[in-house]
Write a protein that holds these residues in place. Sequence first.
Motif, PDB file in Angstrom:
ATOM      1  N   LEU A 159       0.874  -1.169   0.000  1.00  0.00           N
ATOM      2  CA  LEU A 159       0.000   0.000   0.000  1.00  0.00           C
ATOM      3  C   LEU A 159       0.911   1.219   0.000  1.00  0.00           C
ATOM      4  O   LEU A 159       1.740   1.368   0.906  1.00  0.00           O
ATOM      5  CB  LEU A 159      -0.890  -0.012   1.251  1.00  0.00           C
ATOM      6  CG  LEU A 159      -2.088   0.937   1.279  1.00  0.00           C
ATOM      7  CD1 LEU A 159      -3.153   0.484   0.278  1.00  0.00           C
ATOM      8  CD2 LEU A 159      -2.670   0.979   2.685  1.00  0.00           C
ATOM      9  N   ASP A 160       0.820   2.058  -1.030  1.00  0.00           N
ATOM     10  CA  ASP A 160       1.732   3.195  -1.064  1.00  0.00           C
ATOM     11  C   ASP A 160       1.308   4.267  -0.057  1.00  0.00           C
ATOM     12  O   ASP A 160       0.238   4.200   0.558  1.00  0.00           O
ATOM     13  CB  ASP A 160       1.864   3.771  -2.480  1.00  0.00           C
ATOM     14  CG  ASP A 160       0.577   4.403  -3.008  1.00  0.00           C
ATOM     15  OD1 ASP A 160      -0.211   4.925  -2.210  1.00  0.00           O
ATOM     16  OD2 ASP A 160       0.384   4.388  -4.237  1.00  0.00           O
ATOM     17  N   GLY A 161       2.181   5.261   0.115  1.00  0.00           N
ATOM     18  CA  GLY A 161       1.928   6.284   1.117  1.00  0.00           C
ATOM     19  C   GLY A 161       0.678   7.092   0.862  1.00  0.00           C
ATOM     20  O   GLY A 161       0.012   7.538   1.808  1.00  0.00           O
ATOM     21  N   LEU A 162       0.329   7.302  -0.404  1.00  0.00           N
ATOM     22  CA  LEU A 162      -0.858   8.087  -0.730  1.00  0.00           C
ATOM     23  C   LEU A 162      -2.126   7.327  -0.331  1.00  0.00           C
ATOM     24  O   LEU A 162      -3.043   7.897   0.268  1.00  0.00           O
ATOM     25  CB  LEU A 162      -0.872   8.422  -2.215  1.00  0.00           C
ATOM     26  CG  LEU A 162       0.357   9.193  -2.729  1.00  0.00           C
ATOM     27  CD1 LEU A 162       0.255   9.431  -4.227  1.00  0.00           C
ATOM     28  CD2 LEU A 162       0.502  10.524  -1.990  1.00  0.00           C
ATOM     29  N   ALA A 163      -2.172   6.038  -0.658  1.00  0.00           N
ATOM     30  CA  ALA A 163      -3.329   5.225  -0.274  1.00  0.00           C
ATOM     31  C   ALA A 163      -3.390   5.070   1.243  1.00  0.00           C
ATOM     32  O   ALA A 163      -4.480   5.090   1.834  1.00  0.00           O
ATOM     33  CB  ALA A 163      -3.258   3.856  -0.946  1.00  0.00           C
ATOM     34  N   ALA A 164      -2.234   4.926   1.876  1.00  0.00           N
ATOM     35  CA  ALA A 164      -2.203   4.814   3.333  1.00  0.00           C
ATOM     36  C   ALA A 164      -2.708   6.105   3.980  1.00  0.00           C
ATOM     37  O   ALA A 164      -3.447   6.074   4.969  1.00  0.00           O
ATOM     38  CB  ALA A 164      -0.787   4.504   3.811  1.00  0.00           C
ATOM     39  N   ALA A 165      -2.306   7.251   3.419  1.00  0.00           N
ATOM     40  CA  ALA A 165      -2.773   8.544   3.946  1.00  0.00           C
ATOM     41  C   ALA A 165      -4.286   8.648   3.867  1.00  0.00           C
ATOM     42  O   ALA A 165      -4.947   9.123   4.805  1.00  0.00           O
ATOM     43  CB  ALA A 165      -2.121   9.682   3.168  1.00  0.00           C
ATOM     44  N   GLU A 166      -4.846   8.176   2.761  1.00  0.00           N
ATOM     45  CA  GLU A 166      -6.298   8.239   2.583  1.00  0.00           C
ATOM     46  C   GLU A 166      -6.996   7.357   3.626  1.00  0.00           C
ATOM     47  O   GLU A 166      -7.993   7.764   4.233  1.00  0.00           O
ATOM     48  CB  GLU A 166      -6.652   7.788   1.164  1.00  0.00           C
ATOM     49  CG  GLU A 166      -8.095   8.079   0.748  1.00  0.00           C
ATOM     50  CD  GLU A 166      -9.062   7.021   1.257  1.00  0.00           C
ATOM     51  OE1 GLU A 166     -10.238   7.356   1.525  1.00  0.00           O
ATOM     52  OE2 GLU A 166      -8.633   5.855   1.399  1.00  0.00           O
TER      53      GLU A 166
END
Length: 220
Positions: free
Chosen positions: A60-67
């Motif tokens: 899970l990349d950082g952008l998806a994790a942030a969401e």
Amino acid sequence: MTRVVLADDEATVRAGIRAILGTDPSIEVVAEAADGRQAVDLVQRHAPHVAVLDVRMPHLDGLAAAEQIGRTVPGTAVIVLTTFGDDAYIAQALAAGAQGFLLKSGDPRDLIAGVHAVADGAAYLSPRVAHRVIASMRDNRTARTTAARQRLAVLSDREREVVALVGAGMSNAEIARRLFLVEGTVKAYVSSALSRLGLRNRVQAAVLAHEAGLVDDLPE
């Protein structure tokens, strides 16, 4: 004490970031993750003040994790940290709900300043990133300003004033002192403005305030 969860798939990078944060005795790294999925799990378990996420991680990349963090643990502010200064990453990070965006190649002091800023409810972009955002906003400025002002028309005068000060980078406490209000009242104005505007966080509100020219119109 500001509690932080740190996520990066490279152990040496995590060690370097942890060392930088460790120079500030008021910051504590409570957990570390090697991928985005683990980062989300750790944030849900520890509910830290701040999550510092690498943009490129396995599973899970950082952008998806942030969401996901913004949706499930809204009390945790997110800083996206990357070696890539690409404008697309900046836009995606802000859209994902990140309150901060920093470059790994930036000044280490920016990381510490960013952690404190987002923990206090403010937005933080490293100087190089802020320059890119402002430059992109200048493109097609007239049309963007008109559209932004039309969106802000739904706000009350006080909500618009608070959004302008959010755009100036002020925390709730700073806005309260400036407007002679109780901090809880400022928080209510911010929440109401975000809801009316359909925005997810203060960074998006700050960008909109800049696009509308509200920050430029603030008295000295």
